[in-house]
Design an enzyme around this catalytic site. Sequence first.
Site, PDB file in Angstrom:
ATOM      1  N   GLY A  70       0.810  -1.208   0.000  1.00 41.21           N
ATOM      2  CA  GLY A  70       0.000   0.000   0.000  1.00 41.21           C
ATOM      3  C   GLY A  70       0.848   1.264   0.000  1.00 41.21           C
ATOM      4  O   GLY A  70       0.557   2.223  -0.724  1.00 41.21           O
ATOM      5  N   THR A  71       1.896   1.273   0.790  1.00 44.08           N
ATOM      6  CA  THR A  71       2.732   2.471   0.904  1.00 44.08           C
ATOM      7  C   THR A  71       3.361   2.814  -0.442  1.00 44.08           C
ATOM      8  O   THR A  71       3.385   3.978  -0.849  1.00 44.08           O
ATOM      9  CB  THR A  71       3.815   2.260   1.993  1.00 44.08           C
ATOM     10  OG1 THR A  71       3.148   2.018   3.240  1.00 44.08           O
ATOM     11  CG2 THR A  71       4.718   3.469   2.128  1.00 44.08           C
ATOM     12  N   ASN A 150      -7.913   4.254   9.458  1.00 47.80           N
ATOM     13  CA  ASN A 150      -7.353   3.056  10.074  1.00 47.80           C
ATOM     14  C   ASN A 150      -7.419   3.083  11.595  1.00 47.80           C
ATOM     15  O   ASN A 150      -7.434   2.051  12.238  1.00 47.80           O
ATOM     16  CB  ASN A 150      -5.909   2.840   9.620  1.00 47.80           C
ATOM     17  CG  ASN A 150      -5.071   4.082   9.744  1.00 47.80           C
ATOM     18  OD1 ASN A 150      -5.410   5.139   9.207  1.00 47.80           O
ATOM     19  ND2 ASN A 150      -3.986   3.989  10.474  1.00 47.80           N
ATOM     20  N   GLN A 179      -7.643   0.729   4.083  1.00 48.39           N
ATOM     21  CA  GLN A 179      -8.334   0.198   5.259  1.00 48.39           C
ATOM     22  C   GLN A 179      -9.777  -0.186   4.900  1.00 48.39           C
ATOM     23  O   GLN A 179     -10.326  -1.136   5.453  1.00 48.39           O
ATOM     24  CB  GLN A 179      -8.299   1.221   6.391  1.00 48.39           C
ATOM     25  CG  GLN A 179      -8.553   0.660   7.769  1.00 48.39           C
ATOM     26  CD  GLN A 179      -7.557  -0.415   8.186  1.00 48.39           C
ATOM     27  OE1 GLN A 179      -7.975  -1.531   8.544  1.00 48.39           O
ATOM     28  NE2 GLN A 179      -6.280  -0.143   8.144  1.00 48.39           N
ATOM     29  N   SER A 199      -4.251  -2.658  -0.446  1.00 50.68           N
ATOM     30  CA  SER A 199      -3.132  -3.443   0.085  1.00 50.68           C
ATOM     31  C   SER A 199      -3.625  -4.838   0.453  1.00 50.68           C
ATOM     32  O   SER A 199      -4.580  -4.978   1.231  1.00 50.68           O
ATOM     33  CB  SER A 199      -2.551  -2.732   1.313  1.00 50.68           C
ATOM     34  OG  SER A 199      -1.493  -3.485   1.840  1.00 50.68           O
ATOM     35  N   HIS A 201      -2.561  -7.324   2.295  1.00 48.52           N
ATOM     36  CA  HIS A 201      -2.501  -7.953   3.630  1.00 48.52           C
ATOM     37  C   HIS A 201      -3.629  -7.503   4.550  1.00 48.52           C
ATOM     38  O   HIS A 201      -3.792  -8.028   5.651  1.00 48.52           O
ATOM     39  CB  HIS A 201      -1.127  -7.746   4.278  1.00 48.52           C
ATOM     40  CG  HIS A 201      -0.853  -6.371   4.806  1.00 48.52           C
ATOM     41  ND1 HIS A 201      -0.911  -6.088   6.144  1.00 48.52           N
ATOM     42  CD2 HIS A 201      -0.492  -5.222   4.197  1.00 48.52           C
ATOM     43  CE1 HIS A 201      -0.587  -4.810   6.337  1.00 48.52           C
ATOM     44  NE2 HIS A 201      -0.333  -4.262   5.164  1.00 48.52           N
ATOM     45  N   THR A 237      10.908  -6.779 -12.085  1.00 47.01           N
ATOM     46  CA  THR A 237      10.205  -8.047 -12.322  1.00 47.01           C
ATOM     47  C   THR A 237       9.044  -8.178 -11.343  1.00 47.01           C
ATOM     48  O   THR A 237       9.205  -7.953 -10.143  1.00 47.01           O
ATOM     49  CB  THR A 237      11.185  -9.232 -12.159  1.00 47.01           C
ATOM     50  OG1 THR A 237      12.245  -9.034 -13.083  1.00 47.01           O
ATOM     51  CG2 THR A 237      10.503 -10.567 -12.420  1.00 47.01           C
ATOM     52  N   CYS A 324       1.635   1.321  13.262  1.00 47.74           N
ATOM     53  CA  CYS A 324       2.867   2.090  13.068  1.00 47.74           C
ATOM     54  C   CYS A 324       3.215   2.937  14.283  1.00 47.74           C
ATOM     55  O   CYS A 324       4.352   3.334  14.450  1.00 47.74           O
ATOM     56  CB  CYS A 324       2.723   3.020  11.870  1.00 47.74           C
ATOM     57  SG  CYS A 324       1.919   2.263  10.483  1.00 47.74           S
TER      58      CYS A 324
HETATM   59  C1  LIG Z   1      -5.200   3.664   5.629  1.00 44.30           C
HETATM   60  C2  LIG Z   1      -3.873   3.036   5.348  1.00 44.30           C
HETATM   61  N1  LIG Z   1      -3.090   3.534   4.375  1.00 44.30           N
HETATM   62  C3  LIG Z   1      -1.897   2.992   4.081  1.00 44.30           C
HETATM   63  C4  LIG Z   1      -1.387   1.902   4.757  1.00 44.30           C
HETATM   64  C5  LIG Z   1      -0.069   1.307   4.382  1.00 44.30           C
HETATM   65  O1  LIG Z   1      -0.240   0.085   3.698  1.00 44.30           O
HETATM   66  P1  LIG Z   1       0.925  -1.036   3.644  1.00 44.30           P
HETATM   67  O2  LIG Z   1       1.012  -1.616   5.012  1.00 44.30           O
HETATM   68  O3  LIG Z   1       0.465  -2.032   2.647  1.00 44.30           O
HETATM   69  O4  LIG Z   1       2.172  -0.347   3.207  1.00 44.30           O
HETATM   70  C6  LIG Z   1      -2.167   1.358   5.803  1.00 44.30           C
HETATM   71  C7  LIG Z   1      -1.657   0.223   6.606  1.00 44.30           C
HETATM   72  O5  LIG Z   1      -1.844   0.159   7.792  1.00 44.30           O
HETATM   73  C8  LIG Z   1      -3.440   1.937   6.092  1.00 44.30           C
HETATM   74  O6  LIG Z   1      -4.226   1.456   7.073  1.00 44.30           O
END
Ligand SMILES: Cc1ncc(COP(=O)(O)O)c(C=O)c1O
Length: 393
Positions: A70-71, A150, A179, A199, A201, A237, A324
């Site tokens: 996601g990031t 989140n 989220q 994302s 996961h 890749t 985080c």
């Molecule tokens: C709202 C939101 N944006 C971005 C992210 C980041 O995603 P990733 O963990 O896949 O880098 C998260 C992960 O907690 C999230 O909850």
Amino acid sequence: MAIYLDHAATTPLRREVLDAMLPYLTENFGNPSSGHGFGRKARAGLDGAHEMVASRIGAEAREIVFTSGGTEALNLGLKGAAWAGKARGHRIVTSAVEHHAVGHTLRYLEKFGFEVVELTVDRYGRVDPDDVEAAITDKTILVSVMYANNEVGTIQPIAEIARRVHNHRGVLFAVDAIQAGPHVDLDVEDLGVDLMTLSAHKFEGPKGVGALYLRHGTHIVVQQQGGAQERHRRGGTENVAGAVGMATAFELACAERPETTRRLRRQRERLQKAVLAVDGTELTGHPKERLANHLSLIARDTDGNALTMSLDLEGIAASVGSACTTGSTEVSHVLTAMGYPDEEARGALRLSLGRTTTDAEIEAASATVPRVVAMMRTGQVAVAADPLGQGVA
Ligand SMILES: Cc1ncc(COP(=O)(O)O)c(C=O)c1O
């Protein structure tokens, strides 16, 4: 057995997802850019993954870019759109409650002359679409607002915000739907979004795999130079097994959404009633416009980190707000933006349920969590116990 109530942080990999991924980690190991049979098999898996994700959000396969999470998808979308729009303007509008993957990315862009305007939110963490419109000037190139928060689970009025954004020609609307994931409908046409991130996961897919939806015709400046992969939008890749895993997890979660949502809402309401019965607790985030699986609260005169440690000792995995910031002494920027003073924000607790959460776990948690919260409030120390009576793992 511990009870996992931190699905907003991450989720376990689903068995069917692992099964779908395994062939691409073993016999179908080819490089999708290779012209031979091994390559073609991998390419078919990757193409199928683009199709699957796209069809679940009303998009076309070519509008999906797989990333390393996601990031990265947010970095690619936000930096890419900002740099592509620089000749037209330098103003970016966002909210004060975004995840750091958005907030810190935009802060970084400020160093290069972009102006970032952060919109305030109400007590529930909602952005007012009128404020979005009022913040847009002829120098605005991008608006970025998350779908669901989140930390407090609040859902933003995304379709209405999109309407306001698109009253202004040439302004792009980016939505962090990481989220919100498959908990809500993500049809990009109904919503009217230009960029959207996911994302894997967060919905029982593998970690380190994400996707950026990029509306056809939306120009971005590529952030990772290299080969021509992902239609020249991300060199490197491809993680074929990861993309297949993400697509499989997304498809299953979207197909099961109505039933899962009904169960999660019922379970969350049961837990919410039990926990909020403790004196000095208050729900954070919107009471109705929130993710079905998400319970967040403040327990006054407690410390969220100490609270989660005590719950962990009792076999319940919860978090302060965001994975985080766990363990950090900083208070949540989200709760601050919602108007909570520091001393109240310190008592934040997030309990997030998932598809695999059972009624028995919710019953056990509905007894344990209120007891631990009440003990913390009166300064008593929690005692390790075994909430499900199955032996502490
Ligand atoms: C709202 C939101 N944006 C971005 C992210 C980041 O995603 P990733 O963990 O896949 O880098 C998260 C992960 O907690 C999230 O909850």
